[in-house]
Write a protein that holds these residues in place. Structure first.
Motif, PDB file in Angstrom:
ATOM      1  N   PRO A   1      29.434  38.471  31.275  1.00  0.00           N
ATOM      2  CA  PRO A   1      30.665  38.021  30.622  1.00  0.00           C
ATOM      3  C   PRO A   1      31.743  39.148  30.846  1.00  0.00           C
ATOM      4  CG  PRO A   1      28.899  37.517  29.112  1.00  0.00           C
ATOM      5  CD  PRO A   1      28.192  38.363  30.437  1.00  0.00           C
ATOM      6  N   VAL A   2      33.020  38.922  30.855  1.00  0.00           N
ATOM      7  CA  VAL A   2      33.998  40.004  31.046  1.00  0.00           C
ATOM      8  C   VAL A   2      34.071  40.789  29.597  1.00  0.00           C
ATOM      9  CG1 VAL A   2      36.488  40.195  31.418  1.00  0.00           C
ATOM     10  CG2 VAL A   2      35.451  38.569  32.617  1.00  0.00           C
ATOM     11  N   ALA A   3      33.728  40.185  28.605  1.00  0.00           N
ATOM     12  CA  ALA A   3      34.067  40.530  27.115  1.00  0.00           C
ATOM     13  C   ALA A   3      32.858  41.880  27.201  1.00  0.00           C
ATOM     14  CB  ALA A   3      33.973  39.774  26.235  1.00  0.00           C
ATOM     15  N   ASP A   4      31.663  41.688  27.632  1.00  0.00           N
ATOM     16  CA  ASP A   4      30.540  42.747  27.906  1.00  0.00           C
ATOM     17  C   ASP A   4      30.456  43.525  29.021  1.00  0.00           C
ATOM     18  OD1 ASP A   4      29.727  41.786  25.252  1.00  0.00           O
ATOM     19  OD2 ASP A   4      29.264  39.838  26.350  1.00  0.00           O
ATOM     20  N   ALA A   5      31.318  43.536  30.068  1.00  0.00           N
ATOM     21  CA  ALA A   5      31.469  43.995  31.298  1.00  0.00           C
ATOM     22  C   ALA A   5      31.283  45.487  31.071  1.00  0.00           C
ATOM     23  CB  ALA A   5      32.410  43.731  32.190  1.00  0.00           C
ATOM     24  N   ASP A   6      30.511  46.533  31.813  1.00  0.00           N
ATOM     25  CA  ASP A   6      30.315  47.837  31.996  1.00  0.00           C
ATOM     26  C   ASP A   6      31.540  48.243  32.942  1.00  0.00           C
ATOM     27  OD1 ASP A   6      29.562  50.354  33.352  1.00  0.00           O
ATOM     28  OD2 ASP A   6      28.377  50.317  31.426  1.00  0.00           O
ATOM     29  N   LEU A   7      32.582  48.947  32.031  1.00  0.00           N
ATOM     30  CA  LEU A   7      33.709  49.153  32.851  1.00  0.00           C
ATOM     31  C   LEU A   7      33.346  50.021  34.268  1.00  0.00           C
ATOM     32  CD1 LEU A   7      36.653  49.131  30.436  1.00  0.00           C
ATOM     33  CD2 LEU A   7      35.610  47.391  31.903  1.00  0.00           C
ATOM     34  N   ALA A   8      32.472  50.961  33.944  1.00  0.00           N
ATOM     35  CA  ALA A   8      32.077  51.636  35.205  1.00  0.00           C
ATOM     36  C   ALA A   8      31.593  51.259  36.324  1.00  0.00           C
ATOM     37  CB  ALA A   8      31.206  53.046  34.655  1.00  0.00           C
ATOM     38  N   ARG A   9      30.732  50.120  35.935  1.00  0.00           N
ATOM     39  CA  ARG A   9      29.920  49.240  36.835  1.00  0.00           C
ATOM     40  C   ARG A   9      31.090  48.086  37.898  1.00  0.00           C
ATOM     41  NH1 ARG A   9      24.415  46.163  36.972  1.00  0.00           N
ATOM     42  NH2 ARG A   9      24.687  44.910  38.976  1.00  0.00           N
ATOM     43  N   ALA A  10      32.000  47.854  36.623  1.00  0.00           N
ATOM     44  CA  ALA A  10      33.260  47.055  37.296  1.00  0.00           C
ATOM     45  C   ALA A  10      34.029  47.773  38.189  1.00  0.00           C
ATOM     46  CB  ALA A  10      33.879  46.419  35.971  1.00  0.00           C
ATOM     47  N   ARG A  11      34.360  48.917  37.980  1.00  0.00           N
ATOM     48  CA  ARG A  11      35.171  49.618  38.810  1.00  0.00           C
ATOM     49  C   ARG A  11      34.289  49.973  40.107  1.00  0.00           C
ATOM     50  NH1 ARG A  11      36.217  52.665  33.872  1.00  0.00           N
ATOM     51  NH2 ARG A  11      38.269  52.233  33.171  1.00  0.00           N
ATOM     52  N   ARG A  12      33.128  50.006  40.038  1.00  0.00           N
ATOM     53  CA  ARG A  12      32.235  50.389  41.330  1.00  0.00           C
ATOM     54  C   ARG A  12      32.246  49.046  42.087  1.00  0.00           C
ATOM     55  NH1 ARG A  12      27.668  49.338  43.777  1.00  0.00           N
ATOM     56  NH2 ARG A  12      26.720  51.096  45.061  1.00  0.00           N
ATOM     57  N   THR A  13      32.211  48.068  41.401  1.00  0.00           N
ATOM     58  CA  THR A  13      32.378  46.520  42.047  1.00  0.00           C
ATOM     59  C   THR A  13      33.579  46.664  42.986  1.00  0.00           C
ATOM     60  OG1 THR A  13      30.762  45.397  40.435  1.00  0.00           O
ATOM     61  CG2 THR A  13      32.415  44.152  41.927  1.00  0.00           C
ATOM     62  N   PHE A  14      34.678  47.006  42.315  1.00  0.00           N
ATOM     63  CA  PHE A  14      35.995  46.877  42.955  1.00  0.00           C
ATOM     64  C   PHE A  14      35.858  48.036  44.128  1.00  0.00           C
ATOM     65  CE2 PHE A  14      37.588  43.957  40.237  1.00  0.00           C
ATOM     66  CZ  PHE A  14      38.787  43.733  40.626  1.00  0.00           C
ATOM     67  N   GLU A  15      35.451  49.163  43.775  1.00  0.00           N
ATOM     68  CA  GLU A  15      35.295  50.110  45.088  1.00  0.00           C
ATOM     69  C   GLU A  15      34.653  49.782  46.192  1.00  0.00           C
ATOM     70  OE1 GLU A  15      36.407  52.957  45.758  1.00  0.00           O
ATOM     71  OE2 GLU A  15      37.434  53.420  43.715  1.00  0.00           O
ATOM     72  N   LEU A  16      33.518  48.928  45.974  1.00  0.00           N
ATOM     73  CA  LEU A  16      32.751  48.301  46.929  1.00  0.00           C
ATOM     74  C   LEU A  16      33.275  47.060  47.781  1.00  0.00           C
ATOM     75  CD1 LEU A  16      30.151  48.535  48.766  1.00  0.00           C
ATOM     76  CD2 LEU A  16      28.866  47.273  46.938  1.00  0.00           C
ATOM     77  N   ASN A  17      33.842  46.190  46.934  1.00  0.00           N
ATOM     78  CA  ASN A  17      34.359  44.840  47.437  1.00  0.00           C
ATOM     79  C   ASN A  17      35.770  45.026  47.734  1.00  0.00           C
ATOM     80  OD1 ASN A  17      31.997  44.018  46.474  1.00  0.00           O
ATOM     81  ND2 ASN A  17      32.466  42.557  45.173  1.00  0.00           N
ATOM     82  N   VAL A  18      36.576  45.869  47.392  1.00  0.00           N
ATOM     83  CA  VAL A  18      37.906  45.952  47.690  1.00  0.00           C
ATOM     84  C   VAL A  18      38.478  47.041  48.488  1.00  0.00           C
ATOM     85  CG1 VAL A  18      40.487  45.831  46.745  1.00  0.00           C
ATOM     86  CG2 VAL A  18      38.416  44.927  45.681  1.00  0.00           C
ATOM     87  N   TRP A  19      38.076  48.234  47.822  1.00  0.00           N
ATOM     88  CA  TRP A  19      38.457  49.708  48.553  1.00  0.00           C
ATOM     89  C   TRP A  19      37.807  50.131  49.809  1.00  0.00           C
ATOM     90  CZ3 TRP A  19      43.264  49.392  47.565  1.00  0.00           C
ATOM     91  CH2 TRP A  19      43.696  48.843  46.238  1.00  0.00           C
ATOM     92  N   ALA A  20      36.562  49.709  49.862  1.00  0.00           N
ATOM     93  CA  ALA A  20      35.685  49.914  50.766  1.00  0.00           C
ATOM     94  C   ALA A  20      36.109  49.055  52.198  1.00  0.00           C
ATOM     95  CB  ALA A  20      34.118  49.730  50.723  1.00  0.00           C
ATOM     96  N   PRO A  21      36.422  47.966  52.041  1.00  0.00           N
ATOM     97  CA  PRO A  21      36.977  47.208  53.296  1.00  0.00           C
ATOM     98  C   PRO A  21      38.222  47.571  53.739  1.00  0.00           C
ATOM     99  CG  PRO A  21      35.891  45.580  51.489  1.00  0.00           C
ATOM    100  CD  PRO A  21      36.109  47.079  50.918  1.00  0.00           C
ATOM    101  N   VAL A  22      39.096  48.178  52.857  1.00  0.00           N
ATOM    102  CA  VAL A  22      40.205  48.693  53.272  1.00  0.00           C
ATOM    103  C   VAL A  22      39.965  50.148  53.963  1.00  0.00           C
ATOM    104  CG1 VAL A  22      42.202  49.817  52.368  1.00  0.00           C
ATOM    105  CG2 VAL A  22      41.824  47.676  51.519  1.00  0.00           C
ATOM    106  N   ALA A  23      39.355  50.864  53.477  1.00  0.00           N
ATOM    107  CA  ALA A  23      38.642  52.246  54.025  1.00  0.00           C
ATOM    108  C   ALA A  23      38.030  51.956  55.384  1.00  0.00           C
ATOM    109  CB  ALA A  23      37.738  52.984  53.311  1.00  0.00           C
ATOM    110  N   VAL A  24      37.247  51.165  55.576  1.00  0.00           N
ATOM    111  CA  VAL A  24      36.526  50.555  56.785  1.00  0.00           C
ATOM    112  C   VAL A  24      37.875  50.279  57.893  1.00  0.00           C
ATOM    113  CG1 VAL A  24      34.902  49.272  57.995  1.00  0.00           C
ATOM    114  CG2 VAL A  24      34.413  50.404  55.914  1.00  0.00           C
TER     115      VAL A  24
END
Length: 296
Positions: free
Chosen positions: A94-117
């Motif tokens: 649930p978004v209300a229970d999301a671990d923000l460190a893990r959420a940021r990692r998800t964005f790193e992997l799903n968003v910024w990594a494709p941009v870097a590649v």
């Protein structure tokens, strides 16, 4: 007469059993030179045994991305025809229970990594006669399911970036395609179900804990989706067309996004809730809340 030039494709996230691995095999069968990449090449041993070239690529490491790009530049004619940004992670909570460190990692992997590649491999794409960049998003980019808010947000961000890239790179001859996949059965998804974290003890949704934990394991989605090899064959055929579509829709219910603008909001919400079996969760939480309010 010289032999026709062999086209090449590089795919990120090709661990055995994944959608990326299935796509690598489909392109290999179509006669392309395939660079299947994985953070740990040993986990792509099945691809290597099938004759696919496996390269090391950690998409969260700039040094690893640069090394992989250099290896591809030194191979063949130094050009890359197709780049598929497939690596990513799902994650449920649930978004209300999301671990923000893990959420940021998800964005790193799903968003910024494709941009870097994409940035690192763009010079190689520009050496090809008809280059293509494909970013793997999801139906979740346009309709978020309960407990998949962070994942959906990351895929929506990648979809937006893909749209901008499509216009920005058009003058350079680079086609940019979004792979907006629906349900696909993969070994990676089955493993993710086993690793799903339980609902935190202090969650506001704790009154429905058994039901929520089952939803976090994605029990309702476990048997859904088309086989990964069928999805991969269809996607490879789409990307190899002379003029591939801007959005490739493959997988169970992938076409649904075409209907969403015409559906009432309540029906879209119902479809999203029903996909994860949310109705009994909502009922249990409402009953518990009503009892607590009555007690006061």
């Amino acid at each position: 007469m010289p032999a026709p030039r062999q086209r090449s494709v590089l795919i990120t996230g090709c661990t055995d059993g994944s959608a990326g691995a299935a796509l690598a095999l489909a392109f290999h069968a179509a006669g392309l030179r395939v660079y299947a990449t994985a953070r740990e090449p040993a986990r792509a041993a099945g691809l290597a045994a099938a004759g696919v070239e496996v390269l090391t690529l950690d998409v969260l490491s700039g040094a690893s991305i640069a090394a992989c790009a250099a290896a591809v530049a030194a191979a063949g004619d130094g050009a890359l025809d197709i780049l598929v940004n497939n690596a990513g992670e799902q994650g449920v909570m649930p978004v209300a229970d999301a671990d923000l460190a893990r959420a940021r990692r998800t964005f790193e992997l799903n968003v910024w990594a494709p941009v870097a590649v994409a940035q690192a491999f763009l010079p190689l794409l520009l050496r090809a006669p008809a280059p293509l960049l494909a970013n793997h998003t999801s139906l979740a980019a346009v309709v978020a399911l309960p407990f998949q808010g962070v994942y959906a947000a990351s895929k929506a961000a990648l979809a937006a970036l893909s749209g901008a890239l499509r216009l920005e790179l058009r003058a350079l001859g680079v086609r940019v395609v979004e792979l907006r996949s629906g349900g696909v059965r993969t070994g990676i998804l089955r493993a993710a179900r086993l690793d799903a974290p339980p609902l935190p003890a202090a969650s506001a949704l704790a009154p429905a804990r058994p039901l929520v934990d089952a939803a976090l394991r994605q029990d309702a989605l476990a048997a859904r989706g088309i086989p990964a090899d069928a999805w991969a064959r269809a996607v490879a055929a789409d990307l190899l067309r002379p003029a591939p579509p801007r959005v490739v829709r493959r997988g169970e219910s992938a076409w649904l996004d075409l209907l969403l603008p015409y559906l009432p909001a309540w029906l879209v919400d119902k479809l999203a809730a029903d996909a994860v079996g949310f109705a009994p969760i909502e009922a249990a939480i409402r009953d518990d809340r009503a009892k607590k309010l009555k007690a006061h």
